[in-house]
Structure formats: C-alpha cells, structure tokens
Design a protein around this motif. Structure first.
Motif, PDB file in Angstrom:
ATOM      1  N   ARG A  22      -3.407   9.885  11.081  1.00 55.08           N
ATOM      2  CA  ARG A  22      -1.798   8.832  11.538  1.00 55.08           C
ATOM      3  C   ARG A  22      -2.477   7.563  11.199  1.00 55.08           C
ATOM      4  O   ARG A  22      -1.349   7.536  10.964  1.00 55.08           O
ATOM      5  N   ILE A  23      -3.450   7.353  11.473  1.00 53.53           N
ATOM      6  CA  ILE A  23      -3.339   5.862  10.608  1.00 53.53           C
ATOM      7  C   ILE A  23      -2.806   4.892   9.028  1.00 53.53           C
ATOM      8  O   ILE A  23      -2.640   4.496   8.908  1.00 53.53           O
ATOM      9  N   LEU A  24      -3.466   6.030   8.202  1.00 56.87           N
ATOM     10  CA  LEU A  24      -3.380   6.108   6.650  1.00 56.87           C
ATOM     11  C   LEU A  24      -2.490   6.666   6.330  1.00 56.87           C
ATOM     12  O   LEU A  24      -1.348   6.338   5.000  1.00 56.87           O
ATOM     13  N   LEU A  25      -1.617   7.380   7.000  1.00 55.66           N
ATOM     14  CA  LEU A  25      -0.248   8.338   6.599  1.00 55.66           C
ATOM     15  C   LEU A  25       1.178   7.479   6.394  1.00 55.66           C
ATOM     16  O   LEU A  25       1.402   7.489   5.189  1.00 55.66           O
ATOM     17  N   PRO A  26       1.553   6.731   6.705  1.00 53.24           N
ATOM     18  CA  PRO A  26       1.602   5.490   6.851  1.00 53.24           C
ATOM     19  C   PRO A  26       1.983   4.658   5.236  1.00 53.24           C
ATOM     20  O   PRO A  26       2.914   4.305   4.722  1.00 53.24           O
ATOM     21  N   GLY A  27       0.993   4.261   5.559  1.00 52.26           N
ATOM     22  CA  GLY A  27       0.209   2.752   4.068  1.00 52.26           C
ATOM     23  C   GLY A  27       0.461   4.252   3.157  1.00 52.26           C
ATOM     24  O   GLY A  27       1.132   3.608   1.953  1.00 52.26           O
ATOM     25  N   LEU A  28      -0.099   5.487   2.801  1.00 54.98           N
ATOM     26  CA  LEU A  28       0.014   6.576   1.589  1.00 54.98           C
ATOM     27  C   LEU A  28       1.555   6.794   1.541  1.00 54.98           C
ATOM     28  O   LEU A  28       1.794   6.577  -0.043  1.00 54.98           O
ATOM     29  N   VAL A  29       2.336   6.732   2.200  1.00 56.67           N
ATOM     30  CA  VAL A  29       3.875   7.279   1.546  1.00 56.67           C
ATOM     31  C   VAL A  29       4.775   5.901   1.648  1.00 56.67           C
ATOM     32  O   VAL A  29       5.598   5.343   0.563  1.00 56.67           O
ATOM     33  N   LEU A  30       4.051   4.077   2.478  1.00 62.43           N
ATOM     34  CA  LEU A  30       4.912   3.543   2.049  1.00 62.43           C
ATOM     35  C   LEU A  30       4.060   2.757   0.218  1.00 62.43           C
ATOM     36  O   LEU A  30       5.208   2.583  -0.415  1.00 62.43           O
TER      37      LEU A  30
ATOM     38  N   PHE B 251       3.923  -5.498   7.890  1.00 65.18           N
ATOM     39  CA  PHE B 251       4.015  -4.391   8.093  1.00 65.18           C
ATOM     40  C   PHE B 251       3.530  -3.914   9.498  1.00 65.18           C
ATOM     41  O   PHE B 251       3.671  -3.293   9.983  1.00 65.18           O
ATOM     42  N   ALA B 252       2.437  -4.590   9.522  1.00 69.01           N
ATOM     43  CA  ALA B 252       1.759  -4.474  11.397  1.00 69.01           C
ATOM     44  C   ALA B 252       2.396  -5.256  12.394  1.00 69.01           C
ATOM     45  O   ALA B 252       3.127  -4.172  13.348  1.00 69.01           O
ATOM     46  N   LEU B 253       3.788  -6.220  12.179  1.00 69.00           N
ATOM     47  CA  LEU B 253       3.982  -6.620  13.650  1.00 69.00           C
ATOM     48  C   LEU B 253       5.631  -5.374  13.637  1.00 69.00           C
ATOM     49  O   LEU B 253       5.984  -4.887  14.439  1.00 69.00           O
ATOM     50  N   ALA B 254       5.506  -4.796  12.024  1.00 63.56           N
ATOM     51  CA  ALA B 254       6.882  -4.070  12.357  1.00 63.56           C
ATOM     52  C   ALA B 254       6.677  -2.733  13.030  1.00 63.56           C
ATOM     53  O   ALA B 254       7.930  -1.926  13.309  1.00 63.56           O
ATOM     54  N   PHE B 255       5.383  -2.604  12.213  1.00 66.05           N
ATOM     55  CA  PHE B 255       5.025  -1.219  12.689  1.00 66.05           C
ATOM     56  C   PHE B 255       5.003  -0.603  14.546  1.00 66.05           C
ATOM     57  O   PHE B 255       5.205  -0.177  15.030  1.00 66.05           O
TER      58      PHE B 255
ATOM     59  N   SER C  93      -1.079   4.393  20.207  1.00 64.87           N
ATOM     60  CA  SER C  93      -0.793   3.559  20.886  1.00 64.87           C
ATOM     61  C   SER C  93      -0.725   2.139  19.368  1.00 64.87           C
ATOM     62  O   SER C  93      -0.155   2.251  18.726  1.00 64.87           O
ATOM     63  N   ARG C  94       0.497   0.748  20.379  1.00 66.89           N
ATOM     64  CA  ARG C  94       0.092  -0.241  19.801  1.00 66.89           C
ATOM     65  C   ARG C  94      -0.997  -0.817  19.181  1.00 66.89           C
ATOM     66  O   ARG C  94      -0.308  -1.076  17.229  1.00 66.89           O
ATOM     67  N   GLY C  95      -2.114  -0.807  19.614  1.00 64.84           N
ATOM     68  CA  GLY C  95      -3.406  -1.259  18.208  1.00 64.84           C
ATOM     69  C   GLY C  95      -3.349   0.600  17.247  1.00 64.84           C
ATOM     70  O   GLY C  95      -3.316  -0.671  15.858  1.00 64.84           O
ATOM     71  N   GLU C  96      -2.817   1.365  17.377  1.00 64.07           N
ATOM     72  CA  GLU C  96      -2.646   2.159  15.924  1.00 64.07           C
ATOM     73  C   GLU C  96      -1.933   1.953  15.316  1.00 64.07           C
ATOM     74  O   GLU C  96      -1.826   1.682  14.480  1.00 64.07           O
ATOM     75  N   ALA C  97      -0.874   1.913  16.080  1.00 69.48           N
ATOM     76  CA  ALA C  97       0.984   1.154  14.689  1.00 69.48           C
ATOM     77  C   ALA C  97       0.140  -0.582  13.684  1.00 69.48           C
ATOM     78  O   ALA C  97      -0.083  -0.440  13.311  1.00 69.48           O
ATOM     79  N   GLY C  98      -0.384  -1.126  14.676  1.00 70.40           N
ATOM     80  CA  GLY C  98      -0.902  -2.560  13.716  1.00 70.40           C
ATOM     81  C   GLY C  98      -1.380  -1.969  13.077  1.00 70.40           C
ATOM     82  O   GLY C  98      -1.718  -2.756  11.516  1.00 70.40           O
ATOM     83  N   LEU C  99      -2.938  -1.515  12.923  1.00 71.48           N
ATOM     84  CA  LEU C  99      -3.975  -1.420  12.324  1.00 71.48           C
ATOM     85  C   LEU C  99      -3.085  -0.088  11.365  1.00 71.48           C
ATOM     86  O   LEU C  99      -3.731  -0.870   9.859  1.00 71.48           O
ATOM     87  N   ALA C 100      -1.885   0.967  11.283  1.00 71.53           N
ATOM     88  CA  ALA C 100      -1.669   0.978   9.883  1.00 71.53           C
ATOM     89  C   ALA C 100      -1.024   0.350   9.329  1.00 71.53           C
ATOM     90  O   ALA C 100      -0.951   0.473   8.044  1.00 71.53           O
ATOM     91  N   GLY C 101      -0.443  -0.517   9.821  1.00 69.27           N
ATOM     92  CA  GLY C 101       0.521  -1.882   8.862  1.00 69.27           C
ATOM     93  C   GLY C 101      -0.194  -2.643   8.502  1.00 69.27           C
ATOM     94  O   GLY C 101      -0.089  -2.763   7.874  1.00 69.27           O
ATOM     95  N   VAL C 102      -1.822  -2.898   8.918  1.00 68.31           N
ATOM     96  CA  VAL C 102      -2.082  -4.000   8.067  1.00 68.31           C
ATOM     97  C   VAL C 102      -2.968  -3.018   6.839  1.00 68.31           C
ATOM     98  O   VAL C 102      -2.890  -3.085   5.366  1.00 68.31           O
ATOM     99  N   ILE C 103      -3.349  -2.116   6.900  1.00 72.33           N
ATOM    100  CA  ILE C 103      -3.929  -1.127   6.206  1.00 72.33           C
ATOM    101  C   ILE C 103      -3.577  -0.019   5.061  1.00 72.33           C
ATOM    102  O   ILE C 103      -2.870  -0.083   3.718  1.00 72.33           O
TER     103      ILE C 103
END
Length: 266
Positions: A6-14, A56-60, A209-219
């Motif tokens: 879940r956390i890596l997928l947005p970064g890989l697609v981005l 990206f973290a803020l946007a996610f 969660s918001r935490g997962e969204a923020g972490l996904a954005g940073v990654i």
C-alpha cells in the motif's frame, strides 16, 4: 494488499509518470541539472527530493482526508472555483509532456530500427490511448511493475558504465563544480512535475490512515528521484560531450556498444 505494498505502490506509479520522455532519455537531467555542473546537479537533486517528499506527503494526506481519489474531486476540494483555470494550464502541460514523450520515442525507434521516427511517435500515442481505457487497478499494477523494470534497466546501464569508465566517473566527481542558478532550476523542475499527482490518486484508496498517506508521500519523493540519481552517475563519465546530445541515453548506449543492453533500454 499488505501495508508495504500500500505504501510503495503510489511511489512506484508516480515514478513511472514522472520519468516520461525527458527524464528517461536524460534530456531533462541535462537541462535542469547537469548544465549547472555536476555539484550543482547533486545539490539540485537533493532539493527536488526534499520538495517532492514534503509536497507529495501533504497531497496524499489531503486526498485521503477529503476522499479525493481522482483529479476532478481533488482539484475541486483544493482549488474550488479556480479549478477551471488550472484545468487549462494542466491540459497544456499534459500536451507538452506527451509531445516530449512521443518525440523521444520517435528518436529511440529510429535509432533502434533505422526507420522514420514518426512510426515510433504514432506507436507511443496509440499505446497511451489504449492504456487509459484499461481499469485503474490493472493499470496501476502494470505501471508499478514497469517501474521495477526501469530500476533494473538503469541499474544494468550504471553497472556497464562503471565497468567501462571506472576511471572517468570518479574524475568527474573530483572536478565537480556548481554554477549559479542550480537551485531555481531544480525548484522549477520539482514544481512542474507536481502535475503528476492527479495521475496517482487512484492508488491512494488502499491507505488506511493519515500516517500511511504521509509516509507513502515521503517515500514517493525518494523513489521518483532515485532513477535520476542513477542517471547522473551514468552521464558523469561522458561529460561534457553528452550535454550537447539531443538524447543523452542514446549517446551513452552508442559509446558502450552493448547490443543487448541497447535493445533492452530502448
């Protein structure tokens, strides 16, 4: 879908969206970073990574908070009535990006098969049209897998360059300099690529969660910059000649004279 996926997928697609024609060919790297010197390029890439990871973290987090998992809802929640003005700018930017990608595809097609570049341009245009017709989940999986293939390709190219030019690359870094203007150029590059955010909103639905969204954005910010860092190492051994090449990665492949790697990268 497990937490790591879940956390890596947005970064890989981005990363797949951001790379585009200019990033993949090395042309954007030259225009926005390397022409300011190798030291300026490194400083610029670090700045881009920081800007992207933060925004990206803020946007996610914003997308998850407002349940905005497509461009229309996201832009409406963020911009309200100003969305329509932004629509015009975004459409023009998307046309520019697709034009750059098609042009690069034409050059690569001509270099690989000795044919008219227009066939490569038409082929990519048809693939883009076909791709947007597939279900979002399927497209996201394909783009994530393709991002992994890109990492393999850049890694193989980097290994080949280090093996062939092991003395030139360290010399380039020892002599690295920074030209004035690198920070503004890097900030501009980071800013215009933020237009890629709407293309990955559909991958955020699984975040819990918001935490997962923020972490996904940073990654995501780090993953999107990593291939550019690898390409900087690759091009470092070919400075300054590579700066004048319209498609720097083709210049590198021609210098390496490695048929299998050339075919794979193209």
């Amino acid at each position: 879908m497990n937490r790591l996926t879940r956390i890596l997928l947005p970064g890989l697609v981005l990363q797949g969206v951001v790379i585009g024609g200019g990033y993949a060919t090395g042309r954007e790297l030259v225009e926005y970073f390397l022409k300011y010197g190798l030291q300026g390029a490194w400083q610029g890439l670090c700045l881009v990574a920081l800007i992207w990871s933060a925004l990206f973290a803020l946007a996610f987090v914003f997308a998850r908070s407002t349940q905005s998992y497509d461009y229309g809802h996201f832009a409406g929640a963020l911009l309200s009535r100003l969305q329509y003005a932004f629509d015009v700018v975004l459409i023009l930017l998307m046309l520019l990006i697709v034009a750059v990608m098609c042009s690069a595809a034409g050059e690569l097609y001509a270099n690989a098969f000795g044919a008219d570049p227009v066939y490569g341009e038409l082929l990519l245009a048809l693939l883009i049209i076909s791709g947007v017709m597939f279900p979002a989940n399927w497209l996201g999986s394909v783009m994530a897998l393709w991002s992994i293939v890109l990492y393999v390709g850049y890694g193989a190219l980097l290994a080949a360059c280090i093996g062939r030019y092991s003395s030139d690359i360290p010399t380039a870094f020892v002599q690295a300099q920074s030209a004035e203007g690198w920070s503004l150029s890097a900030a501009g590059y980071a800013a215009y690529n933020l237009a890629a955010i709407p293309a990955v909103l559909f991958t955020l639905r699984g975040l819990k969660s918001r935490g997962e969204a923020g972490l996904a954005g940073v990654i995501a910010g780090v993953l999107a910059v990593l291939p550019c860092v690898m390409m900087t190492f690759i091009l470092a051994g070919f400075l300054p000649e590579v700066l004048e090449s319209p498609v720097p990665v083709v210049f590198v492949l021609n210098e390496l004279s490695h048929p299998a790697l050339t075919l794979f990268m193209q």
